[in-house]
Design an enzyme around this catalytic site. Sequence first.
Site, short mmCIF file in Angstrom:
data_model
loop_
_atom_site.label_atom_id
_atom_site.label_comp_id
_atom_site.label_asym_id
_atom_site.label_seq_id
_atom_site.Cartn_x
_atom_site.Cartn_y
_atom_site.Cartn_z
N ALA A 72 0.83 -1.20 0.00
CA ALA A 72 0.00 0.00 0.00
C ALA A 72 0.86 1.24 0.00
O ALA A 72 1.91 1.31 0.65
CB ALA A 72 -0.92 0.01 1.21
N GLU A 118 1.19 -10.17 -0.76
CA GLU A 118 -0.17 -10.69 -0.76
C GLU A 118 -0.71 -10.81 -2.19
O GLU A 118 -1.46 -11.75 -2.50
CB GLU A 118 -1.05 -9.79 0.11
CG GLU A 118 -0.70 -9.92 1.58
CD GLU A 118 -1.38 -8.93 2.48
OE1 GLU A 118 -1.98 -9.33 3.48
OE2 GLU A 118 -1.32 -7.71 2.18
N GLU A 138 4.04 -5.51 7.93
CA GLU A 138 2.96 -4.67 8.45
C GLU A 138 3.11 -4.35 9.93
O GLU A 138 2.82 -3.22 10.36
CB GLU A 138 1.60 -5.36 8.20
CG GLU A 138 1.05 -5.20 6.79
CD GLU A 138 1.59 -6.24 5.82
OE1 GLU A 138 1.05 -6.33 4.71
OE2 GLU A 138 2.56 -6.96 6.16
#
Length: 264
Positions: A72, A118, A138
């Site tokens: 992200a 992912e 993360e």
Amino acid sequence: MSDELPDSIHLVLVERLPNHIAVVTLNRPEVRNAINPAITSELGHVVQALNADDVWVIVLTGAGDKAFCAGADLTTVGSGQLDDLWTDDAGFAGFVFAKRTKPWIAAVNGAALAGGLEMALACDMIVADERSTFGLPEVRVGLVAIAGGAFRLPRVIPPAIAFEMIATGQSIGAQRAFSLGLVNSVAPAGDSVTIALELATRIAGNAPIPVRESLAIARRTSDLTESELVRMSDEAWSRLSKTEDFAEGPRAFLEKRSPIWLGR
């Protein structure tokens, strides 16, 4: 949303190749192909379009030589727009939980981190550049790998190693990933797409409908019972028996020629 597939989209490039193969490239190399709302929308469109297109195998990669995808875009996350990196039907990047009917091969050319790993895990196969790294960092930034990493990684590699990667946020290299079964093969530096295309060509030489039906069954082995998988297999056979390609394989064998698959 239209299923028409453009030749290229600004942040997601689509290249059609011979043998019913396509290459999809995440095109934000200046930020290590990090996922923002625009790329999420475009990739979701591409997935839907390729499901309907006359393409049999797809290779997913990232532009440049630094990263497949760094996950992200933290600028987006920091501004409170995390929800804009998800779609209701396909999850993160419009990809990780998408219903994809055809084989996808991740050609990892650098870092596959967080949402990038992912996305690779959401593909059916992974080819890694020897310089590649894989990780779910993360926890280091106060987040959780909610786009499939926390449960898909322990299904692919030994759980204890997956737990360590998830809890420490540490990455592993391509050779370690190969030894653990995370990747199918390790390519020389810069050659992950080339090797992935060789794999795609071998797949595309087979009857496309049986490939799709077989992979659809294989993808469900961890969440369906054996009796459910048997029923799924019977249903696949029933659909396959109604296709034109069903008789082509045996006919080509008897005629001592290569089969001509129509994909219908």
